[in-house]
Design a protein around this motif. Structure first.
Motif, PDB file in Angstrom:
ATOM      1  N   ASN A 659       0.861  -1.186   0.000  1.00 14.54           N
ATOM      2  CA  ASN A 659       0.000   0.000   0.000  1.00 14.54           C
ATOM      3  C   ASN A 659       0.897   1.236   0.000  1.00 14.54           C
ATOM      4  O   ASN A 659       1.440   1.624   1.023  1.00 14.54           O
ATOM      5  N   PRO A 660       1.099   1.826  -1.175  1.00 16.35           N
ATOM      6  CA  PRO A 660       2.058   2.946  -1.268  1.00 16.35           C
ATOM      7  C   PRO A 660       1.733   4.090  -0.308  1.00 16.35           C
ATOM      8  O   PRO A 660       2.653   4.728   0.226  1.00 16.35           O
ATOM      9  N   MET A 661       0.465   4.357  -0.056  1.00 12.73           N
ATOM     10  CA  MET A 661       0.122   5.440   0.855  1.00 12.73           C
ATOM     11  C   MET A 661       0.638   5.125   2.269  1.00 12.73           C
ATOM     12  O   MET A 661       1.202   5.980   2.949  1.00 12.73           O
ATOM     13  N   VAL A 662       0.461   3.887   2.671  1.00 10.68           N
ATOM     14  CA  VAL A 662       0.928   3.481   3.996  1.00 10.68           C
ATOM     15  C   VAL A 662       2.452   3.498   4.052  1.00 10.68           C
ATOM     16  O   VAL A 662       3.047   3.923   5.048  1.00 10.68           O
ATOM     17  N   VAL A 663       3.074   3.076   2.972  1.00 11.91           N
ATOM     18  CA  VAL A 663       4.543   3.100   2.930  1.00 11.91           C
ATOM     19  C   VAL A 663       5.048   4.531   3.073  1.00 11.91           C
ATOM     20  O   VAL A 663       5.958   4.811   3.862  1.00 11.91           O
ATOM     21  N   ASP A 664       4.442   5.442   2.326  1.00 13.76           N
ATOM     22  CA  ASP A 664       4.856   6.842   2.453  1.00 13.76           C
ATOM     23  C   ASP A 664       4.706   7.303   3.906  1.00 13.76           C
ATOM     24  O   ASP A 664       5.570   8.007   4.432  1.00 13.76           O
ATOM     25  N   GLY A 665       3.630   6.914   4.521  1.00 10.21           N
ATOM     26  CA  GLY A 665       3.401   7.307   5.915  1.00 10.21           C
ATOM     27  C   GLY A 665       4.484   6.778   6.842  1.00 10.21           C
ATOM     28  O   GLY A 665       4.939   7.466   7.753  1.00 10.21           O
ATOM     29  N   GLN A 666       4.901   5.534   6.595  1.00 11.90           N
ATOM     30  CA  GLN A 666       5.978   4.982   7.413  1.00 11.90           C
ATOM     31  C   GLN A 666       7.269   5.779   7.217  1.00 11.90           C
ATOM     32  O   GLN A 666       8.008   6.036   8.171  1.00 11.90           O
ATOM     33  N   ILE A 667       7.536   6.148   5.989  1.00 12.25           N
ATOM     34  CA  ILE A 667       8.784   6.876   5.721  1.00 12.25           C
ATOM     35  C   ILE A 667       8.718   8.293   6.306  1.00 12.25           C
ATOM     36  O   ILE A 667       9.669   8.764   6.937  1.00 12.25           O
ATOM     37  N   TYR A 668       7.582   8.945   6.128  1.00 14.20           N
ATOM     38  CA  TYR A 668       7.442  10.289   6.712  1.00 14.20           C
ATOM     39  C   TYR A 668       7.622  10.238   8.236  1.00 14.20           C
ATOM     40  O   TYR A 668       8.269  11.097   8.830  1.00 14.20           O
ATOM     41  N   GLY A 669       6.988   9.261   8.829  1.00 16.19           N
ATOM     42  CA  GLY A 669       7.060   9.163  10.289  1.00 16.19           C
ATOM     43  C   GLY A 669       8.460   8.827  10.771  1.00 16.19           C
ATOM     44  O   GLY A 669       8.944   9.387  11.757  1.00 16.19           O
ATOM     45  N   GLY A 670       9.112   7.912  10.064  1.00 17.69           N
ATOM     46  CA  GLY A 670      10.483   7.588  10.428  1.00 17.69           C
ATOM     47  C   GLY A 670      11.384   8.791  10.256  1.00 17.69           C
ATOM     48  O   GLY A 670      12.256   9.081  11.100  1.00 17.69           O
ATOM     49  N   PHE A 671      11.165   9.517   9.174  1.00 19.01           N
ATOM     50  CA  PHE A 671      11.942  10.731   8.908  1.00 19.01           C
ATOM     51  C   PHE A 671      11.807  11.727  10.059  1.00 19.01           C
ATOM     52  O   PHE A 671      12.794  12.311  10.525  1.00 19.01           O
TER      53      PHE A 671
END
Lengths: 778, 402, 275
Positions: A659-671
């Motif tokens: 789920n690309p939207m969820v992946v982006d969210g993980q990366i934003y949050g990790g960032f």
């Protein structure tokens, strides 16, 4: 892809309850007769406990170690040779080894009243010299935490792969680089509600945990219960990041109290407890030397790394996972011939450590990437040129690196090239030459990392932690109305599993994701699992769900074939129906027949019905390797030391994305957490081992103005060994920011001759570096 | 207990609660409205943000009794709210939540931004949302969702309402009630245990190094012999120390006593034991001891070394005082180490002044007034003010905003 | 993290509040918006016997505008000022500073009187109001007394509040038409306490040129006639070394800390010049 399956940015099924304030976190659970618990904690970091004074009026509401006969201490043993074992008492009895260590537990009708009781209890403590500096702790003559060890070292490791061959390299640079101790600070703290269920003869413990099954195992061992007598329920979890991957002494206390008192008990960690007494992470020190040729070719890396593991080895990850990981991953995604690394996991009078998002990778990336920029400077090269010289190349894949890490796939140079283009390296260099009208200094910095995730049995058996993951299991079960239940032992603490695992099942069965129910977070209802950690959820639970769903598909197809009066070999399942040569039957119809009209089935029908529990392992269990190139552009104010992130580019390769939207969210949050590590978060201790932050006014978390939106680009190199080609990537966003921002800051300060080698890079550290450089040249 | 009547999500709800109950606990524990989350309980994280008289407020640092008669809207009360509905859709579309714990506070604050701000740019939205911490999303989806809802509403011709439409002055939630007073409920537990002598009376092991050290020096007009003798009389010395009380003087140089301090609203009383040693040959002395403040479960260990010698100028006597201390426990767990030097200076000045006054009186100096009685607590208990000096920095960090 | 048990009183006028204070003595604590005391109570750093809630006293929620300035009741909130419900007689300075305090949810309850009485050196009001030449009015058994804001702060967290006294209002003088002001604070993150603050007010009509260095370890450094430091308020005339020396003489020993304070004042002055 059907719009709901693998690759779809499906909207989250879990959102609605949270958006309406109807999530159910531990603190939201209400049980009749429940009493609150407050703990008496040690105010001293290291002391002999001579006694506990309890006023008679509250004696029945206070419990100490003397009451806990038969309760075993928490022991987390690493199997690595030479490891020294610590015993973490549930309640202190002879000695305390950290501020915040539990001394007594107090109950009251409300938390406030429980705290009132706790305030009347006095611990008689005789202070001992505190060990607060991990480097000094290694030295002979230091005070000792665990006297029988003879020193303060949980474990020392050493690896030397031909380092001598690098000694004649023309470039040799040595630095001391360090990262601060941090608190993980999920917005929801820990919490536990416990009661004894008489009907089930079972201790039921609600606790916000990333690994309910592991907590059950550890809790049962400490309390001397059979595991069937323990049920762990992890309800909605308000963030974890590693902090909720631990068996706490508080969990054991609450379990014991529930059995002793006969009524439900509750403890909700408050923020002061989290900051001063809860597990920490990240405190690393690197004494690192890099050898290189004039053209930037890396010849070797020689490092002595020390990790401050705190007072005890925490369960289940042990005190040594972090340092062991340092030694194995320090080489990063680079190909070079010589390597030596010695590590120490050191005991100090501080809270134990836990693996925090990124685990050792964040510190390792900071140390290595800062050094590579220094190599570039020394060689007169652009920092990216040094990377390009040494990065593993796509044609080398799969690639076994110097520490035998098996890089499964990817094109690292391409990620860097794309990131540099997006960051406009040349434009930034031109801007630097022009100078800024406001007097600030601009810098650009690179960091690249690989994130080994979802590593399996062989890797963890090698690291020797007391919890080795094996096959990950999932249950898939159709319901009579044609819906699907999934049961997994991992647990979401924000990762969107209710959506993403449904997408995986949908991909195979075609059932609408709104009709797919994920059951997780309860040992009673789910298959055993080591839980959610190590970027393993999508790979392992995703793979398990796919495998189980496929089995259900096969079973359904057979029934469908019978109903279609077709040869099972001629039917196919797609879009939620079984198609034969002359018609189709929906999964809902098949489920209806299996459950409600068995008379329509032949006697030879497969008795497993429409349910399967199956285990899954990837084709190779050495882990998936997602990776990214991060490029930060910053402005440093040389008058105030302030650092502003002007631009931030991430090019990430996480394999196939569920789920690309969820992946982006993980990366934003990790960032965002990476920015915390880079610029804000620091848990200081004074020389007597006192933590110097007990509020969010002392311990700074980045807020909306401190975290810009990064520019995020994806590459999707499928992983060769996993279901759908997915890779684990939940931690990656938090790995590179300290390194990228650190390199950008040092790039900005280059004209002043200053360098900052310690995170967080605070205004004070920046100004001190500038002042030191000025004095050095004066 | 006090009776608190609030209008919660449109319905009047009464409860009997202890005056110490904050609004979040009242709603969660008494009214079972658990959507108002608790994240820090000191007003920083924003998870408990709700609407009080329509304005966002921190439920964790607002006492329920202070809101008597106020209108409270929690996340559960926003189900049918138009802006909240639009925000929920936007939050889902832009993945503005992960674990969901900060989400109720985010929605409440976001609703306020949408309501009040006409056309904020991205930075203004971020500043406006800076009182709400999220650990999961990196704020990307949150900011975009708010931007989208604002753009959409303005495009539909719905204007912002500056100030959120508030026309009253004073704290949100205040001003609806009549006079009231509530005693605390009958104590369910006894008062804290009396000050206890510490197990190890000396309390200062030989190798101990203080966390903070500083030197203060002053010159007395009196001869060295007189000053030295005076410093040997512990009652006199204690009388010069603001906030100090002697409980017992033992025969072996052991002294039990207390020192009170008041740092702003924080009051501490350290009780404990000190040992005094003096060397007449070198005219140096050491006072070393340990004290505990029961209320804050904090301890301090300190050592004061003094040296008396004729001042090189020939006029009077020079006294060098080296003070070292370590503070542990709750009062220590803030901010950063560092000494507040002006407090040290005030301490030394007050001590020197008192000492000089007492000496002059004892020496029968003409016109020297009799020594003043021990200073009361509020007049400036300087010694412990120094001891907990670093607390001040921390408190300022925490509280610099009312 | 819950407060100790305390009694609670909600007086409806200042006289009643004063008699409660007199009766209860030092174990009573006054709360207004509770945005400072609330955290300290929750942390049990403050353990009062009685909490006196003054936010229901109508006269403390009043403002009175006069030709020469404005009197602001102690329980007026930062948001009241930020939103313009309180007229800004200081050419936007009050609104601007109010907007920068902590977070909106805190500003909706935090009060100007509470902030000053808490006497936090890093707080905004003490520094800006000192630059504006504001004063506070206190009421006690002996009647009213009015003193300059900077004198009200004795030191970190210590206000000149005598036993039984209550701060009732803050008076801010009206700036002249040609007046300019500057305010600059250094924080590591939005809403965090300031590490350094600079403020200045140049009001030629009234012959005022004041500069303040705030967020020091103690009281702000107030220069009532700052012409020698900041000239007429243009950046070119800013005398950095002299400000540095002033800070040093005021006990600011750390060179880096001094540097940031000089920068804050320099930028405040620059802001004033461009206003």
């Amino acid at each position: 892809m059907t719009g709901q399956g693998v690759g779809a940015s499906a909207r989250r099924r879990e959102d609605d309850r949270f958006l309406r304030g109807r999530g159910q976190f531990v603190g939201d659970i209400r049980l009749a007769g429940m009493q609150d618990v407050a703990f008496v904690r040690s105010p001293l970091a290291h002391a002999t406990l001579r006694g506990v004074r309890i006023p008679d009026a509250v004696r029945s509401r206070v419990f100490t170690a003397a009451d806990l006969a038969g309760v075993k201490p928490i022991v987390a043993v690493s199997g690595l040779p030479g490891f020294k074992k610590s015993e973490q008492p549930v309640l202190a009895h002879d000695k305390v080894r950290q501020v915040g260590e539990l001394i007594a537990m107090c109950i009251g009708p409300t938390r406030a009243e429980a705290e009132d009781v706790a305030a009347t209890v006095t611990a008689e403590l005789e202070e001992l010299p505190a060990v607060h500096d991990m480097l000094a702790a290694r030295a002979r003559g230091s005070a000792l935490l665990h006297e029988h060890w003879g020193d303060n070292v949980f474990l020392e490791t050493f690896v030397d792969i031909g380092i001598e061959a690098a000694f004649d390299a023309p470039i040799k640079l040595t630095r001391r680089i360090s990262t601060a101790r941090q608190c993980m600070a999920p917005i929801e703290g820990r919490g536990t509600v416990a009661y004894w269920d008489n009907r089930m003869e079972q201790l039921v413990l609600y606790t916000g945990s990333q690994m309910p099954h592991i907590v059950r195992t550890g809790l049962a061992e400490c309390l001397g219960l059979m595991q069937t007598q323990v049920r762990i329920v992890s309800p909605d979890v308000g963030g974890g990041f590693g902090y909720k991957g631990i068996l706490l002494p508080e969990d054991i206390c609450l379990g014991w109290l529930a059995m002793r008192c006969g009524h439900p008990v509750r403890w909700l960690e408050d923020r002061r407890e989290h900051l001063t007494a809860g597990a920490n992470c990240r405190e690393h020190d690197y004494d690192i030397t890099v050898y290189a040729d004039r053209d930037g070719t890396l010849r070797g890396i020689d490092c002595e790394a020390t990790v401050d593991s705190g007072a005890y080895s925490s369960y289940p990850f042990s005190a040594c996972l972090e340092a062991a990981q340092v030694a194995s991953i320090l080489p990063g995604p680079y190909d070079f011939p010589s390597y030596r690394c010695r590590t120490w996991s050191v005991a100090t009078n501080k809270c134990p450590i836990l693996p925090y998002r990124g685990v050792a990778r964040t510190g390792v990336c900071y140390a290595l990437e800062l050094m590579l920029d220094l190599v570039a400077r020394e060689a007169g090269l652009e920092p990216f040129e040094v990377r390009m010289k040494n990065l593993v190349r796509p044609e080398q894949m799969p690639f076994d690196n110097i520490t035998n890490k098996h890089f499964d796939s990817g094109d690292y140079p391409q990620a860097l090239r794309r990131a540099l283009a997006a960051a406009d390296l040349e434009g930034i260099r031109a801007r630097q030459r022009r100078g800024e009208p406001d007097g600030r200094l601009i810098g650009i910095g690179i960091a690249i990392y690989c994130e080994q995730g979802a590593h399996g049995t062989s890797v963890y058996a090698g690291w020797g932690i007391p919890m080795v993951p094996g096959h990950e299991q999932a249950t898939a079960r159709m319901t009579p109305d044609g819906g699907l239940e999934l049961r997994v032992g991992v647990h979401s603490h924000g990762q969107s599993m209710e959506t993403t695992l449904a997408q995986v099942a949908h991909e195979i069965l075609g059932i609408d994701i709104d009709r797919i129910k994920l059951v997780h977070g309860d040992t009673e209802y789910t298959p055993y699992s080591t839980g959610s950690w190590g970027s393993r959820g999508a790979v392992m639970a995703g793979g398990a769900v796919a495998t189980a769903a496929r089995e259900v598909a096969r079973l359904a197809a057979e029934i469908g074939a019978h109903l279609l009066q077709a040869d099972p070999r001629t039917v196919t399942l797609r879009d939620g129906a079984v198609y034969g040569p002359s018609g189709s039957v929906t999964l809902a119809e098949i489920a209806h027949v299996w459950y409600r009209r068995p008379q329509d089935l032949p006697v030879s029908v497969d008795p497993r019905g429409l349910e399967a529990t199956i285990g899954y392992k990837p084709g190779r269990d050495s882990g998936t390797f997602s990776y990214a190139a991060h490029v930060a552009t910053v402005a440093v104010d040389p008058q105030t030391g302030d650092i502003e992130i002007l631009d931030y580019v991430i090019v990430e390769d996480g394999g196939r994305l569920i789920n690309p939207m969820v992946v982006d969210g993980q990366i934003y949050g990790g960032f965002a957490q990476g920015i915390g590590t880079a610029l804000y978060e620091e848990m200081n201790f004074d020389a007597s081992g006192q933590p110097l932050a007990s509020t969010f006014a002392d311990y700074l978390l980045p807020g909306p103005t401190e975290v810009p939106a990064p520019h995020l680009h994806h590459m999707e190199t499928p992983a060769p060994y996993t279901e759908f080609g997915v890779k684990g990537l939940g931690e990656g966003g938090a790995i590179a920011p300290p390194a990228a921002i650190g390199n950008a800051v040092n790039d900005a300060l280059r004209t002043l001759g200053a360098e900052v080698l310690q995170s967080p890079m605070t205004p004070r550290r920046v100004l001190a570096a500038i002042a030191a450089a000025r004095e050095g040249t004066a | 207990m006090s009776r608190v009547s609030l209008r919660v999500n449109g319905r009047v709800r009464d409860a009997e609660v202890a005056p110490r109950t904050h609004l979040a606990d009242l709603l969660r524990e008494t009214h079972n409205l658990t959507g108002t989350h608790i994240g820090c309980e000191h007003g920083v994280c924003g998870a408990c943000t709700l609407l009080l008289d329509g304005m966002p407020a921190r439920a964790c640092i607002t006492f329920a009794a202070a809101c008597e008669g106020a209108e409270v809207t929690t996340i559960e009360g926003l189900d049918d709210d138009e802006i909240a509905r639009e925000l929920r859709a936007a939050f889902t579309a832009r993945h503005a939540l992960q674990c969901g714990y900060c989400t109720p506070g985010m929605i409440v604050s976001a609703r306020d931004v949408v309501l009040r701000m006409a056309a904020p740019d991205e930075h203004a939205i971020r500043v406006a949302m800076s009182g709400n911490l999220c650990r999961c999303t990196g704020y990307v989806g949150i900011v975009r969702a708010i931007q989208a809802v604002i753009a959409d509403r303005r495009a539909r011709g719905i204007a912002a309402i500056p100030g959120g439409g508030r026309d009253r002055l004073g704290p949100a939630g205040a001003g609806h009630a009549g006079a009231a007073s509530a005693p605390p409920p009958a104590a369910s537990v006894p008062a804290a245990a009396p000050l206890a002598a510490l197990p190890d009376a000396a309390g200062v092991p030989p190798g101990w190094t203080p966390q903070v050290t500083f030197r203060q020096s002053f010159v007395s007009a009196h001869p060295a012999e007189a000053v030295w003798t005076f410093l040997g009389r512990i009652e006199e010395v204690a009388a010069c120390l603001p906030g100090a009380t002697l409980d017992r003087i033992g025969p072996d140089g052991r002294v039990d006593g207390r020192i009170r301090a008041k740092i702003g609203p924080v009051a501490a009383e350290f009780g404990g034991t000190a040992h005094i040693a003096r060397d007449g040959q070198t005219r140096t002395g050491t006072i070393a001891g340990t004290g505990r403040d029961v209320r804050s479960n904090s301890m301090t260990r300190g050592r004061i070394t003094y040296a008396v010698a004729p001042d090189p100028s020939g006029a009077g006597t020079r006294v060098d005082v080296d003070i070292g201390y370590t503070l542990t426990g709750m009062l220590a767990q803030f901010g950063r180490p560092g000494l507040v030097q002006d407090l040290a200076a005030r301490l030394a000045a007050a001590f020197a002044q008192n000492l000089e006054g007492r000496l002059s009186h004892a020496q029968g100096v003409d016109g020297a007034p009799p020594p003043a009685p021990a200073r009361p607590l509020d007049a400036g208990a300087l010694i412990v003010a120094v001891l907990v000096g670093r607390l001040k920095r921390a408190l300022r960090r925490l509280l610099g905003r009312s | 993290m819950k407060p100790v048990d305390f009694a609670y009183a909600r007086p409806m006028d200042v006289t009643a509040a004063l008699s409660l204070l007199a009766e209860a003595g030092p174990s009573a604590k006054v709360i207004a918006g509770s945005q400072s005391l609330g955290p300290m109570l929750n942390l049990r750093l403050v353990q009062p016997g009685l909490v006196i809630d003054i936010t229901h006293i109508a006269e403390l929620r009043l403002v009175e505008e006069r030709p020469d300035g404005i009197s602001i009741g102690a329980c007026i909130t930062h948001a009241d000022i930020e939103d313009g419900r309180v007229p800004d007689v200081a050419a936007g300075a009050l609104r601007d500073v109010a907007h920068g305090i902590a977070y909106r949810a805190v500003r909706n309850r935090g009060t100007i009187g509470g902030s000053l009485t808490h006497a936090d050196p890093s707080a905004d009001w003490i520094t800006m109001l000192a630059a504006l030449g504001a004063s506070v009015t206190l009421r006690g058994a002996a009647g009213l007394r009015t003193i300059p804001v900077e004198d009200y702060m004795l030191g970190a967290l210590e206000a000149d509040l005598r036993p039984g006294e209550l701060l009732v209002s803050v008076t801010v003088p009206r700036l002249g038409r040609a007046a300019r002001w500057g305010y600059y604070k250094l924080c590591r993150k939005t809403g965090e306490f300031a590490h350094a603050i600079g403020a200045c007010v140049v009001d030629p009509e009234r012959g005022v040129c004041r500069a303040v260095i705030g967020a020091t370890e103690a009281r702000p450094i107030v220069v009532a006639d700052a012409r020698h430091l900041i000239g007429d308020g243009t950046q070119e005339q800013f005398d950095g070394p002299a400000v540095d020396e002033l800070a040093r003489a005021s006990g600011m020993e750390d060179a880096i800390v001094r540097q940031t304070h000089v920068v804050a004042l320099r930028r405040a002055v620059a802001g004033a010049a461009h206003r």
